[in-house]
Design an enzyme around this catalytic site. Structure first.
Site, short mmCIF file in Angstrom:
data_model
loop_
_atom_site.label_atom_id
_atom_site.label_comp_id
_atom_site.label_asym_id
_atom_site.label_seq_id
_atom_site.Cartn_x
_atom_site.Cartn_y
_atom_site.Cartn_z
N ASN A 140 0.97 -1.23 -0.02
CA ASN A 140 0.02 0.03 -0.03
C ASN A 140 0.82 1.40 -0.14
O ASN A 140 -0.09 2.29 0.16
CB ASN A 140 -0.86 0.14 1.08
CG ASN A 140 -0.31 -0.06 2.58
OD1 ASN A 140 1.13 0.06 2.89
ND2 ASN A 140 -0.97 -0.15 3.64
N LEU A 141 2.08 1.11 -0.12
CA LEU A 141 3.21 2.18 -0.06
C LEU A 141 2.91 3.23 1.09
O LEU A 141 3.29 4.31 1.00
CB LEU A 141 3.01 3.03 -1.47
CG LEU A 141 3.20 2.24 -2.75
CD1 LEU A 141 3.13 2.89 -3.91
CD2 LEU A 141 4.50 1.58 -2.63
N SER A 192 6.57 -1.82 12.44
CA SER A 192 7.53 -2.41 13.03
C SER A 192 8.44 -1.46 13.85
O SER A 192 9.57 -1.95 14.25
CB SER A 192 8.79 -3.14 12.01
OG SER A 192 9.18 -1.99 11.22
N ASN A 196 -3.37 -4.20 12.15
CA ASN A 196 -2.54 -4.61 10.78
C ASN A 196 -1.76 -5.94 11.05
O ASN A 196 -1.63 -6.79 10.24
CB ASN A 196 -1.48 -3.23 10.65
CG ASN A 196 -0.69 -3.48 9.13
OD1 ASN A 196 -1.25 -3.64 8.04
ND2 ASN A 196 0.34 -3.73 9.48
N TYR A 219 4.49 -5.01 19.66
CA TYR A 219 5.18 -5.14 18.33
C TYR A 219 5.60 -6.73 18.54
O TYR A 219 5.26 -7.34 17.60
CB TYR A 219 6.25 -4.35 17.99
CG TYR A 219 7.36 -5.00 16.79
CD1 TYR A 219 6.57 -4.90 15.60
CD2 TYR A 219 8.37 -5.33 17.00
CE1 TYR A 219 7.36 -5.62 14.68
CE2 TYR A 219 9.32 -6.07 15.88
CZ TYR A 219 8.54 -6.16 14.81
OH TYR A 219 9.40 -6.62 13.66
N PHE A 255 17.07 -11.02 13.09
CA PHE A 255 17.71 -10.15 14.23
C PHE A 255 17.92 -8.81 13.55
O PHE A 255 16.97 -8.39 13.03
CB PHE A 255 18.98 -11.01 14.79
CG PHE A 255 18.55 -11.99 15.49
CD1 PHE A 255 17.74 -13.00 15.31
CD2 PHE A 255 18.93 -11.72 17.06
CE1 PHE A 255 17.45 -13.97 16.32
CE2 PHE A 255 18.61 -12.83 17.88
CZ PHE A 255 17.89 -13.92 17.65
N HIS A 281 16.94 3.29 13.12
CA HIS A 281 17.85 2.31 13.27
C HIS A 281 19.30 2.85 13.53
O HIS A 281 19.57 3.81 12.56
CB HIS A 281 17.78 1.17 12.10
CG HIS A 281 16.38 0.57 12.21
ND1 HIS A 281 15.55 0.68 11.21
CD2 HIS A 281 15.95 -0.67 12.90
CE1 HIS A 281 14.49 0.11 11.46
NE2 HIS A 281 14.95 -0.82 12.74
N GLY A 292 12.90 -0.28 26.61
CA GLY A 292 12.50 -1.42 25.91
C GLY A 292 13.72 -2.04 25.22
O GLY A 292 13.64 -3.06 24.60
N1 UFG Z 1 20.91 3.18 19.08
C1 UFG Z 1 21.59 4.07 19.75
N2 UFG Z 1 21.32 5.35 18.96
C2 UFG Z 1 20.37 5.54 18.02
C3 UFG Z 1 19.71 4.36 17.44
C4 UFG Z 1 19.90 3.09 18.01
O1 UFG Z 1 22.34 3.94 20.52
O2 UFG Z 1 20.41 6.70 17.60
C5 UFG Z 1 21.10 1.75 19.73
C6 UFG Z 1 19.66 1.03 20.10
O3 UFG Z 1 19.45 1.45 21.64
C7 UFG Z 1 20.05 -0.47 20.11
C8 UFG Z 1 20.75 -0.40 19.11
O4 UFG Z 1 21.43 0.81 18.82
O5 UFG Z 1 20.82 -0.82 21.33
C9 UFG Z 1 20.27 -1.07 18.05
O6 UFG Z 1 19.14 -0.09 17.61
P1 UFG Z 1 18.22 -0.26 16.28
O7 UFG Z 1 17.00 0.79 16.59
O8 UFG Z 1 19.05 -0.20 15.29
O9 UFG Z 1 17.56 -1.91 16.41
P2 UFG Z 1 16.84 -2.54 17.52
O10 UFG Z 1 17.74 -3.56 17.98
O11 UFG Z 1 16.30 -1.64 18.39
O12 UFG Z 1 15.66 -3.26 16.90
C10 UFG Z 1 15.47 -4.50 16.18
C11 UFG Z 1 14.54 -4.45 15.05
C12 UFG Z 1 13.36 -4.30 15.42
C13 UFG Z 1 12.97 -5.51 16.78
C14 UFG Z 1 14.28 -5.24 17.77
C15 UFG Z 1 14.20 -6.39 18.91
O13 UFG Z 1 14.79 -3.46 14.05
O14 UFG Z 1 12.24 -4.63 14.51
O15 UFG Z 1 15.36 -5.40 17.14
O16 UFG Z 1 14.52 -5.70 20.17
F1 UFG Z 1 12.00 -5.24 17.28
#
Ligand code: UFG
Length: 329
Positions: free
Chosen positions: A31-32, A76, A91, A140, A168, A188, A284
């Site tokens: 659905n963009l 997500s 969703n 989520y 992961f 991310h 979290g």
């Molecule tokens: N982080 C920072 N600074 C930022 C962004 C992220 O320090 O600006 C840290 C986060 O705190 C985390 C790590 O970098 O420790 C990775 O963070 P991301 O947001 O890149 O990825 P996540 O591990 O939070 O997320 C991934 C998936 C999600 C999933 C989650 C499960 O993208 O879909 O793992 O914990 F839900």
């Protein structure tokens, strides 16, 4: 013909390319809302619409002989899922129920589901394998686990054949530099560091330096999006070759890197120095999530090709070519 829902998104667009490169015909339904039409492989048939749109699904199943469905079209963002849980259950769960019902109605019984490490919650295992208990800590992760459980029930009751893939930390971009990661907002770590190094952001924040890890920052298992896409092709082959499959596989590199190590590797790859700001913990965030992917390696021969440095190189290639993402070039 394979139906790929969410094929205009980050991981979905790489899976579309991998399937087509392997000789499969693909219909993309998206659905963009977060995907990009420029990310859809021009060799695929593109249908714009919602995953939970019963009449549209019916039309697609009647028009094309769909052998299997891949489903990438989920919300997500962990933080958003806490603020707006019903958006996620609506969703990620309800619309997926509609999809499965419509599949079964048209006798389409092969399904590949994008699941997540977030189904494990805060595990205490050094290497997380599929036998670790699932205990998601946010809506989520719960929405994804609910679908996994539903698939298992549907397999037993209706003979649905499925593979759930628990990703992961997806990162990197296709080597062509034509498709890559473009989220709005971006949350991310790797794209944020690279956007900062490109001059698009003033600094990069490290969310917490007081975790119980060697350098105090969170450890994650970064896996290249093309390695994820290749795993989908292997799962598809398993579904096409075997009669009834009901499997869950982890997808990770089996190597953990801290936030500080990721930033250092970005500096090394780009030759640029980051302005790092220490910030509070992000609610979290589990301290450490590292996968064992032995199961899919042993069963399907999957082996990731990219390590962290190679992941960041491909991401850097993408970001340099698309500093403003897809739409705003
Ligand atoms: N982080 C920072 N600074 C930022 C962004 C992220 O320090 O600006 C840290 C986060 O705190 C985390 C790590 O970098 O420790 C990775 O963070 P991301 O947001 O890149 O990825 P996540 O591990 O939070 O997320 C991934 C998936 C999600 C999933 C989650 C499960 O993208 O879909 O793992 O914990 F839900």
């Amino acid at each position: 013909m394979i139906l790929i829902i969410g094929g205009a998104g980050y991981i979905g667009s790489h899976a579309v390319k991998a399937c087509i490169d392997k000789g499969y015909d693909v219909v993309v339904l998206d659905n963009l809302s977060t995907g990009h039409d420029q990310a859809v492989d021009p060799r695929a048939i593109f249908v714009k619409g919602n995953l939970g749109d019963e009449s549209l699904l019916k039309k697609i199943f009647l028009q094309h002989k769909i052998q299997a469905v891949m489903h990438f079209a989920a919300h997500s963002l962990v933080g958003e899922s806490v603020q707006e849980p019903l958006k996620y259950y609506d969703n990620n769960v309800s619309a997926t129920v509609t999809l499965i019902k419509e599949m079964l109605r048209h006798n389409v019984k092969r399904f590949i589901f994008s699941s997540t490490a977030a189904t494990y919650g805060i595990p205490d295992a050094e290497l997380i394998d599929e036998t670790c208990p699932t205990n998601p800590i946010n809506p989520y992760g719960r929405s994804k686990l609910m679908v996994e459980q539903m698939l298992d029930d549907a397999a037993k009751a209706y003979g649905l054949s499925y593979v759930s893939l628990r990703y992961f930390n997806a990162a990197g971009a296709d080597e062509s530099g034509k498709i890559g990661e473009d989220h709005d907002p971006e949350t991310h770590l790797i794209p944020l560091v690279l956007q900062h190094l490109l001059g698009k952001r003033e600094s990069i924040s490290v969310f917490g330096t007081d975790y119980d890890t060697p350098d105090g920052t969170c450890i994650r298992d970064y896996i290249h999006v093309t390695d994820l896409a290749d795993a989908h092709v292997l799962a598809l082959q398993q579904l096409l070759e075997e009669d009834q499959v009901a499997e869950v596989y982890n997808l990770g590199n089996g190597a953990g890197y801290s936030v500080k190590e990721v930033i250092e590797t970005c500096e090394k790859v780009t030759g640029l120095k980051a302005n790092v700001v220490i910030a509070d913990r992000r609610p979290g965030d589990p301290p450490r999530l590292v996968a064992s992917s032995e199961k899919i390696h042993n069963r399907l021969g999957w082996k990731p090709k990219y390590d962290l440095e190679a992941i960041i190189q491909t991401a850097w290639h993408w970001h340099k070519q698309h500093p403003n993402g897809y739409d705003k070039e």
